[in-house]
Design an enzyme around this catalytic site. Structure first.
Site, short mmCIF file in Angstrom:
data_model
loop_
_atom_site.label_atom_id
_atom_site.label_comp_id
_atom_site.label_asym_id
_atom_site.label_seq_id
_atom_site.Cartn_x
_atom_site.Cartn_y
_atom_site.Cartn_z
N HIS A 17 62.19 -61.15 -25.34
CA HIS A 17 63.28 -61.10 -24.47
C HIS A 17 64.65 -61.35 -24.99
O HIS A 17 65.63 -60.58 -24.69
CB HIS A 17 63.04 -62.25 -23.26
CG HIS A 17 61.76 -62.08 -22.47
ND1 HIS A 17 61.11 -63.14 -22.06
CD2 HIS A 17 61.52 -60.93 -21.70
CE1 HIS A 17 60.18 -62.92 -21.43
NE2 HIS A 17 60.36 -61.60 -21.06
N LYS A 41 53.13 -63.73 -8.57
CA LYS A 41 52.58 -63.76 -9.84
C LYS A 41 52.28 -65.43 -10.24
O LYS A 41 51.70 -65.65 -11.42
CB LYS A 41 53.92 -63.34 -10.84
CG LYS A 41 54.03 -62.04 -10.84
CD LYS A 41 55.06 -61.81 -12.01
CE LYS A 41 55.15 -60.24 -12.40
NZ LYS A 41 55.79 -59.91 -13.56
N SER A 128 55.14 -63.40 -22.05
CA SER A 128 55.20 -64.55 -21.19
C SER A 128 53.88 -65.22 -20.82
O SER A 128 53.54 -66.36 -21.01
CB SER A 128 55.96 -64.54 -19.99
OG SER A 128 57.40 -64.39 -20.46
#
Length: 158
Positions: A17, A41, A128
């Protein structure tokens, strides 16, 4: 002044990122990192913790603003006068999903462009979700996340 919005859950923010943001700053005057609430999520970290991690990662960078959102991304982009949505691509598998998102966003607002940055080779495998899984099992992810994120993650067992 050209502004881009870089959306994501950033649960947690990774060096991949960071790379996308740094490269985006070469293309845009400013970047808004927009952290999605994303309750579907089931994130590891609450929104405030994710905001804290991202703010700490980019502390001192005046061209970056960090905020959270829970509505349509194009509405957020319009509200902040963003010219583009910045996205990173790691592999061909990312492309189809990102292509669909870009097409839908263009349908919602044809004036907001989608700009894709290819991940550097050393970050093509970083996500992630991998960071969360590896760290939750005590694995070492220190080389994959910003140093300020490490204290938030479970520590590797000696």
């Amino acid at each position: 002044m050209k502004t881009a919005i870089y959306p994501g859950t950033f649960d947690p923010i990774t060096l991949g990122h960071v790379d996308v943001v740094q490269r985006g700053l070469k293309l845009f005057d400013s970047i808004i990192i927009a952290i999605a609430d994303s309750p579907k999520k089931d994130p590891m970290f609450d929104v405030q913790t994710r905001l804290d991690m991202v703010n700490a990662t980019f502390a001192g960078e005046s061209r970056i603003q960090v905020l959270n959102f829970d509505g349509l991304l194009v509405n957020l982009a319009q509200a902040h006068g963003a010219a583009a949505i910045l996205r990173g691509l790691r592999a061909a598998s990312d492309f189809e999903y990102e292509f669909q998102l870009a097409a839908m966003n263009r349908k919602l607002d044809a004036d907001i462009e989608s700009v894709f940055v290819m991940a550097r080779e050393e970050y093509t495998f970083v996500s992630s979700s991998f960071i969360r899984e590896i760290s939750s099992m005590g694995g070492d992810v220190d080389a994959l996340v910003p140093q300020v994120v490490r204290p938030y993650l479970p520590q590797a067992k000696d």
